[in-house]
Design a protein around this motif. Sequence first.
Motif, PDB file in Angstrom:
ATOM      1  N   GLU A  30       0.859  -1.190   0.000  1.00  0.00           N
ATOM      2  CA  GLU A  30       0.000   0.000   0.000  1.00  0.00           C
ATOM      3  C   GLU A  30       0.894   1.240   0.000  1.00  0.00           C
ATOM      4  O   GLU A  30       1.772   1.374   0.831  1.00  0.00           O
ATOM      5  CB  GLU A  30      -0.913  -0.034   1.242  1.00  0.00           C
ATOM      6  CG  GLU A  30      -1.657   1.243   1.542  1.00  0.00           C
ATOM      7  CD  GLU A  30      -2.513   1.770   0.388  1.00  0.00           C
ATOM      8  OE1 GLU A  30      -3.373   1.031  -0.111  1.00  0.00           O
ATOM      9  OE2 GLU A  30      -2.297   2.940  -0.013  1.00  0.00           O
ATOM     10  N   ARG A  31       0.640   2.123  -0.962  1.00  0.00           N
ATOM     11  CA  ARG A  31       1.504   3.302  -1.092  1.00  0.00           C
ATOM     12  C   ARG A  31       1.274   4.332   0.009  1.00  0.00           C
ATOM     13  O   ARG A  31       2.130   5.149   0.302  1.00  0.00           O
ATOM     14  CB  ARG A  31       1.280   3.943  -2.461  1.00  0.00           C
ATOM     15  CG  ARG A  31      -0.110   4.464  -2.653  1.00  0.00           C
ATOM     16  CD  ARG A  31      -0.340   4.943  -4.072  1.00  0.00           C
ATOM     17  NE  ARG A  31      -1.751   5.250  -4.249  1.00  0.00           N
ATOM     18  CZ  ARG A  31      -2.334   5.403  -5.410  1.00  0.00           C
ATOM     19  NH1 ARG A  31      -1.647   5.271  -6.517  1.00  0.00           N
ATOM     20  NH2 ARG A  31      -3.617   5.686  -5.492  1.00  0.00           N
ATOM     21  N   SER A  40     -11.809   4.461   0.488  1.00  0.00           N
ATOM     22  CA  SER A  40     -12.484   3.792   1.599  1.00  0.00           C
ATOM     23  C   SER A  40     -12.419   4.618   2.884  1.00  0.00           C
ATOM     24  O   SER A  40     -12.821   4.144   3.950  1.00  0.00           O
ATOM     25  CB  SER A  40     -11.849   2.416   1.840  1.00  0.00           C
ATOM     26  OG  SER A  40     -11.812   1.679   0.638  1.00  0.00           O
ATOM     27  N   ASN A  43     -16.458   7.324   3.194  1.00  0.00           N
ATOM     28  CA  ASN A  43     -17.665   7.201   2.364  1.00  0.00           C
ATOM     29  C   ASN A  43     -18.913   7.235   3.245  1.00  0.00           C
ATOM     30  O   ASN A  43     -18.815   7.291   4.466  1.00  0.00           O
ATOM     31  CB  ASN A  43     -17.600   5.948   1.474  1.00  0.00           C
ATOM     32  CG  ASN A  43     -17.501   4.668   2.277  1.00  0.00           C
ATOM     33  OD1 ASN A  43     -18.029   4.573   3.367  1.00  0.00           O
ATOM     34  ND2 ASN A  43     -16.814   3.673   1.732  1.00  0.00           N
ATOM     35  N   VAL A  46     -23.199   3.369   3.690  1.00  0.00           N
ATOM     36  CA  VAL A  46     -24.520   2.725   3.566  1.00  0.00           C
ATOM     37  C   VAL A  46     -24.373   1.314   3.001  1.00  0.00           C
ATOM     38  O   VAL A  46     -23.656   1.084   2.024  1.00  0.00           O
ATOM     39  CB  VAL A  46     -25.445   3.568   2.650  1.00  0.00           C
ATOM     40  CG1 VAL A  46     -26.761   2.847   2.407  1.00  0.00           C
ATOM     41  CG2 VAL A  46     -25.671   4.948   3.257  1.00  0.00           C
ATOM     42  N   VAL A 222       3.649  -0.144  -5.875  1.00  0.00           N
ATOM     43  CA  VAL A 222       3.930  -1.205  -6.846  1.00  0.00           C
ATOM     44  C   VAL A 222       3.914  -0.581  -8.249  1.00  0.00           C
ATOM     45  O   VAL A 222       2.970   0.128  -8.612  1.00  0.00           O
ATOM     46  CB  VAL A 222       2.889  -2.334  -6.733  1.00  0.00           C
ATOM     47  CG1 VAL A 222       3.091  -3.382  -7.816  1.00  0.00           C
ATOM     48  CG2 VAL A 222       2.961  -2.969  -5.341  1.00  0.00           C
ATOM     49  N   GLY A 386     -17.095   0.851  -7.778  1.00  0.00           N
ATOM     50  CA  GLY A 386     -17.896   2.054  -7.962  1.00  0.00           C
ATOM     51  C   GLY A 386     -18.433   2.679  -6.696  1.00  0.00           C
ATOM     52  O   GLY A 386     -17.696   2.900  -5.735  1.00  0.00           O
ATOM     53  N   SER A 387     -19.752   2.907  -6.701  1.00  0.00           N
ATOM     54  CA  SER A 387     -20.369   3.638  -5.589  1.00  0.00           C
ATOM     55  C   SER A 387     -20.755   2.716  -4.439  1.00  0.00           C
ATOM     56  O   SER A 387     -21.350   3.166  -3.463  1.00  0.00           O
ATOM     57  CB  SER A 387     -21.605   4.367  -6.095  1.00  0.00           C
ATOM     58  OG  SER A 387     -22.463   3.445  -6.714  1.00  0.00           O
ATOM     59  N   GLY A 389     -18.552   0.014  -3.017  1.00  0.00           N
ATOM     60  CA  GLY A 389     -17.440  -0.872  -2.683  1.00  0.00           C
ATOM     61  C   GLY A 389     -17.482  -1.417  -1.271  1.00  0.00           C
ATOM     62  O   GLY A 389     -17.058  -2.552  -1.017  1.00  0.00           O
ATOM     63  N   TRP A 390     -17.995  -0.624  -0.366  1.00  0.00           N
ATOM     64  CA  TRP A 390     -18.104  -1.096   1.031  1.00  0.00           C
ATOM     65  C   TRP A 390     -19.171  -2.183   1.092  1.00  0.00           C
ATOM     66  O   TRP A 390     -18.953  -3.260   1.648  1.00  0.00           O
ATOM     67  CB  TRP A 390     -18.418   0.120   1.905  1.00  0.00           C
ATOM     68  CG  TRP A 390     -18.921  -0.030   3.299  1.00  0.00           C
ATOM     69  CD1 TRP A 390     -19.905   0.746   3.852  1.00  0.00           C
ATOM     70  CD2 TRP A 390     -18.470  -0.901   4.363  1.00  0.00           C
ATOM     71  NE1 TRP A 390     -20.106   0.391   5.156  1.00  0.00           N
ATOM     72  CE2 TRP A 390     -19.243  -0.617   5.493  1.00  0.00           C
ATOM     73  CE3 TRP A 390     -17.512  -1.908   4.442  1.00  0.00           C
ATOM     74  CZ2 TRP A 390     -19.082  -1.286   6.703  1.00  0.00           C
ATOM     75  CZ3 TRP A 390     -17.356  -2.591   5.654  1.00  0.00           C
ATOM     76  CH2 TRP A 390     -18.119  -2.277   6.767  1.00  0.00           C
ATOM     77  N   ALA A 391     -20.309  -1.926   0.453  1.00  0.00           N
ATOM     78  CA  ALA A 391     -21.409  -2.895   0.484  1.00  0.00           C
ATOM     79  C   ALA A 391     -21.056  -4.196  -0.242  1.00  0.00           C
ATOM     80  O   ALA A 391     -21.622  -5.242   0.049  1.00  0.00           O
ATOM     81  CB  ALA A 391     -22.659  -2.277  -0.142  1.00  0.00           C
TER      82      ALA A 391
END
Length: 423
Positions: A30-31, A40, A43, A46, A222, A386-387, A389-391
């Motif tokens: 992870e940069r 992340s 957001n 939801v 990377v 997209g909108s 990603g958490w879900a």
Amino acid sequence: MRIAIVGAGIIGVTTAYELAADGHEVTVFERRGAAAEETSFANAGVIAPGAVTPWAAPGMPAKVAKYLFSAHAPVRLAFPLTVHELRWMWQWWRACRLDLYLANRARLQRLAFYSRARLHRLTEDLELEYDRSPGYMVLLRSEKDARLVQPGLQVLRDAGVPFSEIGAAQARTVEPALNPDTGFLGAIHLPEDEVGNCRQFALLLKNVAQGLGARFEFNTTVAPLDSAAPASLLVVAADGAAQRREFDAVVVCGGVDSAALLRPLGMQVPLAAVHGYSISAPIREALNAPRSALMDERYKVAISRMGNRVRVAGSAEIGGAPGARRPAAIQTLYKVLHDWFPGAAQLSNTGAGVQEWKGARPMLPDGPPLLGATGIPGVWINLGHGSSGWALSCGSARAVADLMSGRAPEVDIEGLGVERLFG
Ligand SMILES: Cc1cc2nc3c(=O)[nH]c(=O)nc-3n(C[C@H](O)[C@H](O)[C@H](O)COP(=O)(O)OP(=O)(O)OC[C@H]3O[C@@H](n4cnc5c(N)ncnc54)[C@H](O)[C@@H]3O)c2cc1C
């Protein structure tokens, strides 16, 4: 297998956890200096599987065209668009066809429901304690809003999602702090949906993954993959020192920058950064704050309870510099918060204590993410959420881990592989 993961957003962290839980030797690059520092980070949080639908939908091009001329528009095009963005818009427009929309919606919803079940399972089994609240309400200011949500309600019915259409008085019993001075028509109440803090979850799950042996190497970037040896990564440390690292497989979970990582392999992934904003502020008076998550349907702005804070998120901008913030978009968030919960947040005149954030949704033109094998030996992907990603994160990660172990995922992943876009 020795597996490298590029990216420690919610997608990379959930993937790392699932692969480590399967017994693989996992290294995450992870940069940034910590997990969940990019999209992340802040957001809306939801989790509403019935509402996870493609933005490429019949009627959307006309809506977007209309928004171009309105002051608090939820969707913006920042001109001039680049050639890449214009191509993406063309692909998006073509994916708005009804048959494609229905197929992509079914793919997204299958994954979203599976993902929520996986999220609950992990939360319970691993005793993860992050800010979360049950219930979600879509606020309808007018008859027009109510008319416009009707197709969405049919989607919920078809998916078997419990919901009720309620009047303003009943909505005020669900969310008693709703501004008594703001008149509205009613709401759609979805008791089984929820809101949760994506970043907190990612940080907790990262710790669990580390406990299972996964290594996280922060401040390391990377380089784009090498077509001659794709699973041999060129890793560049913060001081510029570069090192080649050998793995059996790599999973690209780099959010909006995944396309650049894969380009040398001949894969042209049509990812666009669709920018959005959020403000998060400490709650001034709990009695004046929302209990869970709400969506202002007219402005497409979410108001979420995040523990001791309230978060307001919205806007979708294609084009424009990633670092440039559009003040009007942030003003819309303050306006919507003030309309519905005027006394909720500690908003000092200087803005101190209020976190204002801009994030880039990694969006594919037709909606669903791409996950699984790429067809290039050793190269796997989990990208383009997209909108939502958490879900979608926990289910996507479990499916990728299953595929990498040669097992059929529990969820039907038809149409989520690279063949959807690359034939
Ligand atoms: C305003 C807004 C509101 C949203 N609301 C919701 C919501 O309510 N519910 C929902 O489900 N989703 C929501 N989303 C979408 C969600 O936030 C994203 O889909 C999700 O965060 C994407 O996760 P990711 O891991 O793919 O990307 P990221 O979180 O961006 O992670 C990618 C990581 O890869 C790293 N990386 C990239 N390239 C390299 C490299 N070469 N080397 C090393 N590291 C690299 C980056 O630094 C980054 O940390 C919202 C998004 C926005 C902007």
